[in-house]
Write an enzyme that holds these catalytic residues in place. Structure first.
Site, PDB file in Angstrom:
ATOM      1  N   TYR A  54       1.897  -4.660   4.318  1.00 28.45           N
ATOM      2  CA  TYR A  54       1.848  -5.716   3.310  1.00 28.45           C
ATOM      3  C   TYR A  54       3.150  -5.766   2.518  1.00 28.45           C
ATOM      4  O   TYR A  54       3.355  -5.007   1.573  1.00 28.45           O
ATOM      5  CB  TYR A  54       0.669  -5.504   2.368  1.00 28.45           C
ATOM      6  CG  TYR A  54      -0.683  -5.422   3.053  1.00 28.45           C
ATOM      7  CD1 TYR A  54      -0.914  -6.027   4.286  1.00 28.45           C
ATOM      8  CD2 TYR A  54      -1.741  -4.736   2.458  1.00 28.45           C
ATOM      9  CE1 TYR A  54      -2.149  -5.948   4.906  1.00 28.45           C
ATOM     10  CE2 TYR A  54      -2.987  -4.661   3.075  1.00 28.45           C
ATOM     11  CZ  TYR A  54      -3.175  -5.253   4.304  1.00 28.45           C
ATOM     12  OH  TYR A  54      -4.407  -5.173   4.907  1.00 28.45           O
ATOM     13  N   HIS A 138      -4.719   0.949  11.427  1.00 29.90           N
ATOM     14  CA  HIS A 138      -4.538  -0.464  11.113  1.00 29.90           C
ATOM     15  C   HIS A 138      -4.252  -1.283  12.374  1.00 29.90           C
ATOM     16  O   HIS A 138      -3.206  -1.122  13.007  1.00 29.90           O
ATOM     17  CB  HIS A 138      -3.370  -0.618  10.121  1.00 29.90           C
ATOM     18  CG  HIS A 138      -3.334  -1.933   9.425  1.00 29.90           C
ATOM     19  ND1 HIS A 138      -2.293  -2.321   8.595  1.00 29.90           N
ATOM     20  CD2 HIS A 138      -4.220  -2.955   9.389  1.00 29.90           C
ATOM     21  CE1 HIS A 138      -2.543  -3.517   8.110  1.00 29.90           C
ATOM     22  NE2 HIS A 138      -3.702  -3.924   8.581  1.00 29.90           N
TER      23      HIS A 138
END
Length: 322
Positions: A54, A138
């Site tokens: 992110y 992830h």
């Protein structure tokens, strides 16, 4: 607060998703990010999720700075491994990956045992913490072999050493998450966009398996990337323009919600939270106002008659919420 599996790690029913404060799609200032996290705290949110992906670490840095004002035992933080960040001199920005930040780093897919530890160490440095409570693998979609052979055992070892309290995997699909639930000893899985008012594919296998195995589920993408927050022509559904039939369904759902005196946002959040496997619902927000709205909507009771009308009109084909 709910406990993740048998880990002892506790999460608030509503959680703060940190992708947006990593400048997802558009720039957010440091001040706006700080205000968003502060408002989340004031609203009772105690679970905060982030990842190196992110904003190339920007989300982790901003989240750590904002949370430094609060007692460490009172909040839960999760981050993710699988994308290791390396310095880059290529220049330009990261918009091709969805983040409005300078491309001073590049992502390297790495689910190796060494990569997991190195990625987590870098995350702790950016967060300014000596530990995180929860670590997810992830998006291992295209890296299943390495994730199951090396990544998961590395997380299991970190958990046994007490470095992290709980481990899991986070993805935008249900098939591999179901495999993690059935074949490993994960505490939790993060399922994004696959258990919503518009997509209940997680009901087929994932959620029943989670209940059977005592694995918790955190639901992300409750609004399917925007459509259920504000259904209108041009709205996004799973990060692309919503198809006409899906948009029509969302608009009809909004009409039903308004007849019952609630917003579609409240209904979308309530739907995700109601399943017995779901421990927390993750909502991303780029401002204090968006956080406050999410908290207000989450606290809004949804009348049983609303769910029944959705079923009667064919807009909802599940018996959930019961």
């Amino acid at each position: 607060m709910n406990t993740l599996g048998s880990s002892g790690v506790r999460v608030s029913r509503l959680a703060f998703g940190g992708a947006v404060i990593g400048n997802l799609f558009a720039e957010v200032t440091d001040e706006q990010a700080h205000e968003a996290v502060t408002t989340a705290w004031q609203s009772g949110i105690r679970y905060f999720d982030t990842a190196p992906h992110y904003g190339l670490g920007l989300s982790e840095r901003r989240l750590g700075e904002a949370l430094s004002a609060y007692p460490r035992p009172e909040f839960t933080v999760s981050t993710k491994v699988g994308r290791r960040l390396e310095p880059s001199t290529d220049g330009g920005d990261d918009l091709a990956n969805g983040f409005a930040v300078p491309a001073t780093r590049r992502r390297v897919w790495d689910f190796s045992a060494d990569g997991v530890r190195r990625t987590l160490e870098a995350s702790l440095e950016r967060l300014g913490l000596d530990r995180v409570d929860l670590v997810y693998l992830h998006d291992p979609d295209d890296h299943a072999e390495e994730a199951f052979r090396e990544g998961y055992p590395a997380l299991e070892k970190l958990r046994s050493e007490g470095v992290v309290g709980a481990i899991g995997a986070g993805m935008n699909q249900t098939g591999m998450l179901t495999r993690f639930v059935r074949e490993t000893d994960v505490d939790v899985v993060l399922c994004a966009g696959r258990y919503t008012l518009l997509d209940q594919s997680a009901l087929t296998e994932l959620l029943p398996a989670a209940v059977e195995r005592g694995v918790s589920v955190v639901v992300g993408g409750a609004f399917n990337s925007g459509l259920l927050a504000d259904p209108r022509p041009g709205a996004t559904y799973n990060y692309a323009q919503a198809p006409g039939d899906v948009l029509d369904r969302a608009l009809r759902m909004r009409e039903v919600a308004e007849r019952h005196g609630i917003s579609l946002r409240a209904a979308a959040l309530a739907f995700c939270a109601a399943h017995p496997a779901v421990a927390s619902v993750l909502v991303g927000a780029r401002s204090a106002a968006e956080v406050q709205d999410a908290a207000d909507q989450f606290a809004t009771p949804v009348p049983p008659a609303f769910w029944q009308e959705l079923r009667d009109t064919g807009l909802l084909t599940t018996e959930e919420p019961s």
